[in-house]
Motif scaffolding. Structure first.
Motif, short mmCIF file in Angstrom:
data_model
loop_
_atom_site.label_atom_id
_atom_site.label_comp_id
_atom_site.label_asym_id
_atom_site.label_seq_id
_atom_site.Cartn_x
_atom_site.Cartn_y
_atom_site.Cartn_z
N LEU A 1 22.79 55.59 -11.53
CA LEU A 1 23.93 56.49 -11.78
C LEU A 1 23.39 57.92 -11.83
O LEU A 1 22.23 58.15 -12.20
CB LEU A 1 24.59 56.11 -13.11
CG LEU A 1 26.08 56.41 -13.26
CD1 LEU A 1 26.89 55.68 -12.21
CD2 LEU A 1 26.54 55.99 -14.66
N GLN B 1 25.93 57.62 -5.58
CA GLN B 1 27.09 58.51 -5.65
C GLN B 1 26.85 59.77 -4.81
O GLN B 1 27.80 60.38 -4.33
CB GLN B 1 27.36 58.90 -7.10
CG GLN B 1 27.86 57.76 -7.96
CD GLN B 1 27.78 58.12 -9.43
OE1 GLN B 1 26.70 58.31 -9.99
NE2 GLN B 1 28.93 58.22 -10.07
N ILE C 1 31.33 60.35 -13.32
CA ILE C 1 31.22 58.91 -13.17
C ILE C 1 32.26 58.34 -12.20
O ILE C 1 32.10 57.23 -11.68
CB ILE C 1 31.34 58.21 -14.54
CG1 ILE C 1 30.78 56.79 -14.47
CG2 ILE C 1 32.78 58.27 -15.07
CD1 ILE C 1 30.53 56.16 -15.82
N ALA D 1 21.73 52.29 -15.14
CA ALA D 1 22.81 53.13 -15.67
C ALA D 1 22.21 54.21 -16.56
O ALA D 1 21.29 53.95 -17.34
CB ALA D 1 23.80 52.29 -16.47
N SER E 1 23.50 57.53 -19.15
CA SER E 1 24.60 58.26 -19.77
C SER E 1 24.04 59.28 -20.74
O SER E 1 23.11 58.99 -21.49
CB SER E 1 25.57 57.32 -20.48
OG SER E 1 24.91 56.56 -21.48
N ARG F 1 28.39 48.64 -8.50
CA ARG F 1 29.02 49.86 -8.99
C ARG F 1 29.72 49.61 -10.32
O ARG F 1 29.57 50.38 -11.28
CB ARG F 1 30.03 50.35 -7.95
CG ARG F 1 30.76 51.63 -8.31
CD ARG F 1 31.93 51.83 -7.37
NE ARG F 1 33.05 50.96 -7.69
CZ ARG F 1 33.96 50.55 -6.80
NH1 ARG F 1 33.87 50.91 -5.54
NH2 ARG F 1 34.95 49.78 -7.18
N LYS G 1 28.55 51.19 -14.01
CA LYS G 1 29.46 52.08 -14.73
C LYS G 1 29.91 51.46 -16.06
O LYS G 1 30.08 52.18 -17.06
CB LYS G 1 30.65 52.44 -13.85
CG LYS G 1 30.23 53.30 -12.65
CD LYS G 1 31.42 53.79 -11.84
CE LYS G 1 30.93 54.64 -10.67
NZ LYS G 1 32.04 55.25 -9.90
#
Length: 279
Positions: free
Chosen positions: A58, A132, A138, A161, A163, A209, A213
């Motif tokens: 990500l 992406q 996101i 992932a 964040s 995906r 996410k």
């Protein structure tokens, strides 16, 4: 401090070996994260094998690279070609052997990704890709290229992932550098080379995906970045697709682009008669 560490990472002449590149990049990452007082929570390390992997991560910002480099895997990164021309940063990432591509030219970008991935994984290093292709938020869609390349060269995919990294430096939306931010990096179970080669790539892409996410949006984690066109702009001229799992935003973007095309056609419609008369 950051620039000094960056210069050290790219110092020297001749080709860097896998071990030396790994050690330089990890030291650079560790020192900068310590300077920024980043509270990095690494999860899912039990899913790591020896690699090499085609890593599908990500993307929230440049700080993603610092955090990913703390994984115990020798790795290089895919980056937009324009970044290789940036002062200070460009010469170093060129020296470290990272892979430039141009997402706005899909055929050429895919060719460069394919050839680069084959060479890098063949040398024993993993390659980090950002499906992406953008740091807007996101809600951006995963492109197919990473999955197509994995199938062609028979590579396993490692989903990751992230964040919270956008809070460190939200370039290009904000020049502010923030200290003391929390970041979570979650390694998901890898997708085997056999599954990539025999399975339905669309199904694999969508499933990957959604899994990545969902991991980034899990309760209790640092907040992910969300794209808001009225705040961030519509990024006309860039390759930007919205994840269909965010239908409201996908509809807004489609409506904006349809209106933009209509406006362009109207302008061209007014210019064409003038050009004919002059001809």
């Amino acid at each position: 401090m950051v620039w000094g560490e960056l210069a050290w990472a790219g110092r020297g002449s001749g080709d860097l070996g896998v071990t030396e590149r790994f050690q330089r990049q990890q030291r650079f990452s560790r020192r900068v994260l310590e300077h920024l007082d980043v509270r990095l929570d690494l999860r899912g390390l039990e899913h790591l094998g020896a690699g090499p992997y085609l890593i599908a991560a990500l993307h929230e910002g440049i700080a993603d690279v610092l955090c990913l480099l703390q994984l115990p895997l020798p790795m290089r990164f895919v980056a937009r070609r324009e970044i290789f021309g940036w002062p200070r940063i460009g010469p170093v990432i060129t020296r470290l052997g990272h892979l430039p591509i141009n997402p706005e030219h899909p055929l050429g970008g895919f060719r460069d990704l394919w050839r680069g991935t084959e060479a890098i994984l063949g040398g024993g290093e993993s390659l980090v890709t950002f499906p992406q292709g953008t740091v807007i938020g996101i809600q951006s869609e995963f492109q197919r290229g990473v999955f197509e390349v994995a199938r062609r060269i028979g590579a396993p995919i490692l989903p990751v992932a992230l964040s919270g990294t956008h809070r460190i430096w939200e370039h290009p939306f904000s020049p502010t550098l923030r200290y003391g931010q929390a970041v979570t990096l979650s390694v998901l179970p890898p997708i085997s080379a056999e599954e990539v080669q025999t399975g339905d790539l669309t199904v694999i892409r969508v499933r990957t995906r959604r899994a990545i996410k969902a991991a980034a949006l899990a309760p209790g984690l640092p907040p992910a970045r969300f794209f808001e066109p009225d705040r961030d702009g519509y990024w006309d001229g860039y390759r930007l697709d919205i994840d269909p799992d965010f239908p409201d935003l996908a509809h807004r973007m489609k409506a904006h682009r349809t209106a933009l095309i209509q406006q362009t056609e109207q302008v061209l419609g007014g210019v064409r008669p003038l050009l004919r008369s002059r001809g």
